[in-house]
Design a protein around this motif. Structure first.
Motif, PDB file in Angstrom:
ATOM      1  N   ASP A 136      37.855  37.731  42.126  1.00  0.00           N
ATOM      2  CA  ASP A 136      37.311  36.833  41.197  1.00  0.00           C
ATOM      3  C   ASP A 136      36.052  36.110  41.905  1.00  0.00           C
ATOM      4  O   ASP A 136      34.934  35.706  41.133  1.00  0.00           O
ATOM      5  CB  ASP A 136      38.284  35.875  40.363  1.00  0.00           C
ATOM      6  CG  ASP A 136      38.685  34.895  41.265  1.00  0.00           C
ATOM      7  OD1 ASP A 136      38.409  34.603  42.247  1.00  0.00           O
ATOM      8  OD2 ASP A 136      39.663  34.202  40.831  1.00  0.00           O
ATOM      9  N   GLY A 137      36.096  35.871  43.257  1.00  0.00           N
ATOM     10  CA  GLY A 137      35.003  35.187  44.020  1.00  0.00           C
ATOM     11  C   GLY A 137      34.909  33.900  44.112  1.00  0.00           C
ATOM     12  O   GLY A 137      33.964  33.133  44.492  1.00  0.00           O
ATOM     13  N   ARG A 138      35.991  33.055  43.707  1.00  0.00           N
ATOM     14  CA  ARG A 138      36.135  31.802  43.544  1.00  0.00           C
ATOM     15  C   ARG A 138      36.382  31.036  44.970  1.00  0.00           C
ATOM     16  O   ARG A 138      35.891  29.861  45.256  1.00  0.00           O
ATOM     17  CB  ARG A 138      36.931  31.299  42.539  1.00  0.00           C
ATOM     18  CG  ARG A 138      36.445  31.489  41.121  1.00  0.00           C
ATOM     19  CD  ARG A 138      37.532  30.637  40.026  1.00  0.00           C
ATOM     20  NE  ARG A 138      38.592  31.592  39.880  1.00  0.00           N
ATOM     21  CZ  ARG A 138      39.524  31.471  39.175  1.00  0.00           C
ATOM     22  NH1 ARG A 138      39.529  30.292  38.227  1.00  0.00           N
ATOM     23  NH2 ARG A 138      40.583  32.398  39.019  1.00  0.00           N
ATOM     24  N   THR A 139      37.093  31.740  45.749  1.00  0.00           N
ATOM     25  CA  THR A 139      37.283  31.106  46.957  1.00  0.00           C
ATOM     26  C   THR A 139      36.100  31.259  48.103  1.00  0.00           C
ATOM     27  O   THR A 139      35.398  31.949  47.960  1.00  0.00           O
ATOM     28  CB  THR A 139      38.376  31.910  47.666  1.00  0.00           C
ATOM     29  OG1 THR A 139      38.153  33.314  48.066  1.00  0.00           O
ATOM     30  CG2 THR A 139      39.914  32.095  46.967  1.00  0.00           C
ATOM     31  N   GLN A 140      36.307  30.516  48.830  1.00  0.00           N
ATOM     32  CA  GLN A 140      35.152  30.167  50.062  1.00  0.00           C
ATOM     33  C   GLN A 140      34.971  31.402  50.424  1.00  0.00           C
ATOM     34  O   GLN A 140      34.080  32.105  51.105  1.00  0.00           O
ATOM     35  CB  GLN A 140      35.169  28.783  50.919  1.00  0.00           C
ATOM     36  CG  GLN A 140      34.024  28.764  51.569  1.00  0.00           C
ATOM     37  CD  GLN A 140      32.635  28.684  50.719  1.00  0.00           C
ATOM     38  OE1 GLN A 140      32.615  28.188  49.916  1.00  0.00           O
ATOM     39  NE2 GLN A 140      31.523  28.986  51.538  1.00  0.00           N
ATOM     40  N   ALA A 141      36.230  31.942  51.118  1.00  0.00           N
ATOM     41  CA  ALA A 141      36.423  33.201  51.789  1.00  0.00           C
ATOM     42  C   ALA A 141      35.551  34.344  51.114  1.00  0.00           C
ATOM     43  O   ALA A 141      34.903  35.311  51.759  1.00  0.00           O
ATOM     44  CB  ALA A 141      37.825  33.520  52.307  1.00  0.00           C
ATOM     45  N   ALA A 142      36.104  34.593  49.834  1.00  0.00           N
ATOM     46  CA  ALA A 142      35.685  35.870  49.154  1.00  0.00           C
ATOM     47  C   ALA A 142      34.020  35.630  48.737  1.00  0.00           C
ATOM     48  O   ALA A 142      33.119  36.565  49.191  1.00  0.00           O
ATOM     49  CB  ALA A 142      36.084  35.715  47.816  1.00  0.00           C
ATOM     50  N   LYS A 143      33.453  34.148  48.692  1.00  0.00           N
ATOM     51  CA  LYS A 143      31.949  34.179  48.826  1.00  0.00           C
ATOM     52  C   LYS A 143      31.106  34.380  49.964  1.00  0.00           C
ATOM     53  O   LYS A 143      30.349  35.138  49.800  1.00  0.00           O
ATOM     54  CB  LYS A 143      31.869  32.579  48.411  1.00  0.00           C
ATOM     55  CG  LYS A 143      32.072  32.092  46.891  1.00  0.00           C
ATOM     56  CD  LYS A 143      31.935  30.834  46.524  1.00  0.00           C
ATOM     57  CE  LYS A 143      32.441  30.291  45.175  1.00  0.00           C
ATOM     58  NZ  LYS A 143      32.306  28.899  45.058  1.00  0.00           N
ATOM     59  N   GLU A 144      31.935  34.083  51.046  1.00  0.00           N
ATOM     60  CA  GLU A 144      31.388  34.427  52.284  1.00  0.00           C
ATOM     61  C   GLU A 144      31.414  35.939  52.526  1.00  0.00           C
ATOM     62  O   GLU A 144      30.427  36.328  53.218  1.00  0.00           O
ATOM     63  CB  GLU A 144      32.089  33.628  53.562  1.00  0.00           C
ATOM     64  CG  GLU A 144      31.797  32.074  53.471  1.00  0.00           C
ATOM     65  CD  GLU A 144      32.389  31.521  54.706  1.00  0.00           C
ATOM     66  OE1 GLU A 144      32.684  31.848  55.472  1.00  0.00           O
ATOM     67  OE2 GLU A 144      32.444  30.184  54.413  1.00  0.00           O
ATOM     68  N   ALA A 145      32.431  36.523  52.257  1.00  0.00           N
ATOM     69  CA  ALA A 145      32.613  37.842  52.589  1.00  0.00           C
ATOM     70  C   ALA A 145      31.438  38.614  51.490  1.00  0.00           C
ATOM     71  O   ALA A 145      30.995  39.584  52.088  1.00  0.00           O
ATOM     72  CB  ALA A 145      34.053  38.455  52.219  1.00  0.00           C
TER      73      ALA A 145
END
Length: 137
Positions: A35-44
């Motif tokens: 879903d892209g809400r975590t900082q890790a997902a955004k950075e990846a």
């Protein structure tokens, strides 16, 4: 990688992958399915896009083979994990330098397979270049 903070070989609260009642395998999780809400997902995701731009000279991931796209995802995820572990080490938190080094070496090998040089964008058609500049502003 049990010694890296926030990294585990087991996904918490995740049911094991098994066949559904109709015999089909359950869907695997991918970067695109987050879903892209975590900082890790955004950075990846951000790093994935930057690597694709470096490799193609634009945002056209269709210019890459399926295997190269898989390598792009692997490099992006490994980089986010390595960056997190490095910052945790700088903050004085315990991390496994052996595991960071192992993951760094794996990332380097994957990155070498992709190529470490940025691909120049083709701007031989001045009208197309100018039109793209106007759209991106």
């Amino acid at each position: 990688m049990q010694n890296l903070p926030g990294v585990s070989a087991v996904i918490p609260n995740e049911k094991p992958l098994k066949a559904s009642s109709n015999g089909a395998a359950l869907r695997l999780v991918t970067i695109d399915s987050l879903d892209g809400r975590t900082q890790a997902a955004k950075e990846a995701r951000s790093l994935r896009s930057a690597i694709i731009r470096d490799l193609t000279g634009g945002d056209d991931e269709t210019a890459l083979s399926a295997l190269k796209l898989a390598l792009v995802d692997a490099v992006a995820i490994a980089t986010v994990i390595i960056n997190d572990a490095n910052v945790r080490w700088l903050k004085g938190e315990p991390v496994s330098l052996t595991e960071i080094t192992t993951l760094s070496n794996a990332r380097r090998r994957d990155a070498q397979l992709l190529g470490l040089e940025r691909v120049a964008r083709d701007i031989t058609d001045l009208d197309s270049y100018l039109a793209a500049k106007v759209i991106n502003q």
